[in-house]
Design a protein around this motif. Structure first.
Motif, PDB file in Angstrom:
ATOM      1  N   ALA A  57      -7.475  -4.253 -13.197  1.00 38.85           N
ATOM      2  CA  ALA A  57      -6.069  -4.703 -13.084  1.00 38.85           C
ATOM      3  C   ALA A  57      -5.704  -5.652 -11.973  1.00 38.85           C
ATOM      4  CB  ALA A  57      -5.212  -3.527 -13.024  1.00 38.85           C
ATOM      5  N   SER A  58      -4.750  -6.405 -11.924  1.00 44.50           N
ATOM      6  CA  SER A  58      -4.410  -7.379 -10.800  1.00 44.50           C
ATOM      7  C   SER A  58      -4.095  -6.694  -9.746  1.00 44.50           C
ATOM      8  CB  SER A  58      -3.568  -8.383 -11.249  1.00 44.50           C
ATOM      9  OG  SER A  58      -2.262  -8.017 -11.460  1.00 44.50           O
ATOM     10  N   LEU A  59      -3.844  -7.104  -8.467  1.00 44.76           N
ATOM     11  CA  LEU A  59      -3.519  -6.458  -7.415  1.00 44.76           C
ATOM     12  C   LEU A  59      -2.030  -6.559  -7.464  1.00 44.76           C
ATOM     13  CD1 LEU A  59      -5.296  -7.761  -4.204  1.00 44.76           C
ATOM     14  CD2 LEU A  59      -5.479  -5.559  -5.299  1.00 44.76           C
ATOM     15  N   LEU A  91     -13.252   8.090 -11.860  1.00 44.34           N
ATOM     16  CA  LEU A  91     -12.789   7.690 -10.546  1.00 44.34           C
ATOM     17  C   LEU A  91     -13.693   6.724  -9.697  1.00 44.34           C
ATOM     18  CD1 LEU A  91     -10.830   8.215  -8.044  1.00 44.34           C
ATOM     19  CD2 LEU A  91     -12.263  10.170  -7.166  1.00 44.34           C
ATOM     20  N   CYS A  92     -13.066   5.627  -9.330  1.00 44.45           N
ATOM     21  CA  CYS A  92     -14.264   4.760  -8.710  1.00 44.45           C
ATOM     22  C   CYS A  92     -13.461   4.243  -7.324  1.00 44.45           C
ATOM     23  CB  CYS A  92     -14.505   3.603  -9.571  1.00 44.45           C
ATOM     24  SG  CYS A  92     -13.386   2.429 -10.445  1.00 44.45           S
ATOM     25  N   GLY A  93     -12.348   4.768  -7.003  1.00 41.72           N
ATOM     26  CA  GLY A  93     -11.874   4.153  -5.771  1.00 41.72           C
ATOM     27  C   GLY A  93     -10.443   4.493  -5.593  1.00 41.72           C
ATOM     28  N   ILE A  94      -9.791   4.264  -4.559  1.00 42.88           N
ATOM     29  CA  ILE A  94      -8.526   4.388  -3.959  1.00 42.88           C
ATOM     30  C   ILE A  94      -7.797   3.085  -3.349  1.00 42.88           C
ATOM     31  CG2 ILE A  94      -9.002   5.131  -2.001  1.00 42.88           C
ATOM     32  CD1 ILE A  94      -6.422   7.196  -2.531  1.00 42.88           C
ATOM     33  N   LEU A  95      -6.586   2.622  -3.774  1.00 45.43           N
ATOM     34  CA  LEU A  95      -6.140   1.291  -3.112  1.00 45.43           C
ATOM     35  C   LEU A  95      -4.813   1.835  -2.471  1.00 45.43           C
ATOM     36  CD1 LEU A  95      -6.136  -1.764  -3.144  1.00 45.43           C
ATOM     37  CD2 LEU A  95      -4.553  -1.564  -5.291  1.00 45.43           C
ATOM     38  N   THR A  96      -4.630   1.309  -1.291  1.00 50.19           N
ATOM     39  CA  THR A  96      -3.307   1.452  -0.479  1.00 50.19           C
ATOM     40  C   THR A  96      -2.731   0.273  -0.427  1.00 50.19           C
ATOM     41  OG1 THR A  96      -4.236   1.136   1.588  1.00 50.19           O
ATOM     42  CG2 THR A  96      -4.669   3.406   0.616  1.00 50.19           C
ATOM     43  N   ASP A  97      -1.331   0.443  -0.111  1.00 49.40           N
ATOM     44  CA  ASP A  97      -0.278  -0.658   0.208  1.00 49.40           C
ATOM     45  C   ASP A  97      -1.180  -1.564   1.402  1.00 49.40           C
ATOM     46  OD1 ASP A  97       0.146   1.273   1.976  1.00 49.40           O
ATOM     47  OD2 ASP A  97       1.987   1.247   1.696  1.00 49.40           O
ATOM     48  N   ARG A  98      -1.776  -0.730   2.303  1.00 45.33           N
ATOM     49  CA  ARG A  98      -2.481  -1.411   3.502  1.00 45.33           C
ATOM     50  C   ARG A  98      -3.763  -2.286   3.173  1.00 45.33           C
ATOM     51  NH1 ARG A  98      -6.199  -1.090   7.729  1.00 45.33           N
ATOM     52  NH2 ARG A  98      -5.271  -1.598   9.696  1.00 45.33           N
ATOM     53  N   ASP A  99      -4.345  -1.754   2.256  1.00 42.68           N
ATOM     54  CA  ASP A  99      -5.579  -2.456   1.702  1.00 42.68           C
ATOM     55  C   ASP A  99      -5.173  -3.839   1.073  1.00 42.68           C
ATOM     56  OD1 ASP A  99      -7.494  -0.407   2.006  1.00 42.68           O
ATOM     57  OD2 ASP A  99      -6.881   0.335   0.102  1.00 42.68           O
ATOM     58  N   ILE A 100      -4.080  -3.719   0.320  1.00 42.25           N
ATOM     59  CA  ILE A 100      -3.530  -4.913  -0.474  1.00 42.25           C
ATOM     60  C   ILE A 100      -3.118  -6.006   0.866  1.00 42.25           C
ATOM     61  CG2 ILE A 100      -1.614  -6.047  -1.540  1.00 42.25           C
ATOM     62  CD1 ILE A 100      -1.615  -3.164  -3.218  1.00 42.25           C
ATOM     63  N   PRO A 133      -2.739 -12.449  -5.850  1.00 43.33           N
ATOM     64  CA  PRO A 133      -2.559 -11.105  -6.262  1.00 43.33           C
ATOM     65  C   PRO A 133      -2.622 -10.947  -7.741  1.00 43.33           C
ATOM     66  CG  PRO A 133      -0.678 -11.799  -5.086  1.00 43.33           C
ATOM     67  CD  PRO A 133      -1.389 -12.875  -4.811  1.00 43.33           C
ATOM     68  N   GLU A 134      -2.232 -12.336  -8.279  1.00 47.69           N
ATOM     69  CA  GLU A 134      -2.297 -12.099  -9.689  1.00 47.69           C
ATOM     70  C   GLU A 134      -3.910 -12.451 -10.123  1.00 47.69           C
ATOM     71  OE1 GLU A 134      -1.046 -11.247 -13.083  1.00 47.69           O
ATOM     72  OE2 GLU A 134       0.547 -11.570 -11.861  1.00 47.69           O
ATOM     73  N   ALA A 135      -4.750 -12.924  -9.398  1.00 49.17           N
ATOM     74  CA  ALA A 135      -5.944 -13.531  -9.897  1.00 49.17           C
ATOM     75  C   ALA A 135      -6.860 -12.465  -9.223  1.00 49.17           C
ATOM     76  CB  ALA A 135      -6.303 -14.764  -9.352  1.00 49.17           C
ATOM     77  N   MET A 136      -6.590 -11.719  -8.352  1.00 44.67           N
ATOM     78  CA  MET A 136      -7.689 -10.854  -7.769  1.00 44.67           C
ATOM     79  C   MET A 136      -7.485  -9.379  -8.314  1.00 44.67           C
ATOM     80  SD  MET A 136      -8.280  -9.881  -3.808  1.00 44.67           S
ATOM     81  CE  MET A 136      -9.417 -10.995  -3.368  1.00 44.67           C
ATOM     82  N   GLU A 137      -8.720  -8.623  -8.552  1.00 48.16           N
ATOM     83  CA  GLU A 137      -8.775  -7.482  -9.254  1.00 48.16           C
ATOM     84  C   GLU A 137      -8.414  -6.277  -8.309  1.00 48.16           C
ATOM     85  OE1 GLU A 137     -12.205  -7.210 -11.876  1.00 48.16           O
ATOM     86  OE2 GLU A 137     -11.152  -8.700 -13.270  1.00 48.16           O
ATOM     87  N   VAL A 138      -8.220  -5.191  -8.466  1.00 48.70           N
ATOM     88  CA  VAL A 138      -8.080  -4.040  -7.662  1.00 48.70           C
ATOM     89  C   VAL A 138      -9.334  -3.649  -7.039  1.00 48.70           C
ATOM     90  CG1 VAL A 138      -7.505  -1.723  -7.873  1.00 48.70           C
ATOM     91  CG2 VAL A 138      -6.029  -3.181  -8.774  1.00 48.70           C
TER      92      VAL A 138
END
Length: 139
Positions: free
Chosen positions: A20-22, A45-54, A65-70
């Protein structure tokens, strides 16, 4: 006072596919008023994404953020807990791994998530972190 992770974990876990996109992940975080999403590949489960990571790993580098994958930004080296683990084990794991959140997994399936704030509210609700974590969102 809770003795097991299952007693204090959040069970409404937001998940997003690693492809999915960021932007999609950020929109989900905004919609649910949360600061993280669990990243999956199918049911795994393969990861965790935080608002800080973004912010730090994508926006600061001027990524689209539309082109980059999570999966390109998410933290992949996870430490997980079991619902039957003790609260003390959760504190120890988070301290040793220096993480603020840990997915809770049963039979390979994510069933919850525990945050540093959850632990602070449970262990010392009068501490600054415990009080901040218990406060309503300031949106």
């Amino acid at each position: 006072m809770a003795s097991q992770v299952s007693e204090l974990m959040a069970t409404d876990v937001a998940t997003v596919d690693q492809h999915a996109s960021l932007r999609k992940a950020a929109q989900l975080m905004r919609e649910k008023d949360i600061g993280d999403v669990v990243v999956t590949e199918g049911d795994r489960l393969c990861g965790i994404l935080t608002d800080r990571d973004i912010t730090v790993r994508a926006v600061a580098d001027n990524c689209d953020p539309e082109a980059m994958e999570v999966g390109e930004v998410a933290s992949k080296e996870l430490r997980t807990l079991s619902p039957n683990d003790s609260v003390e084990e959760a504190v120890s794991l988070m301290r040793e791994a220096a993480v603020r959140r840990a997915p809770v997994v049963r039979d390979g399936e994510v069933v919850g998530i525990v945050s540093l704030g959850d632990l602070a509210r449970e262990q010392d609700s009068r501490s600054a972190l415990g009080q901040i974590s218990a406060a309503p969102s300031n949106r």
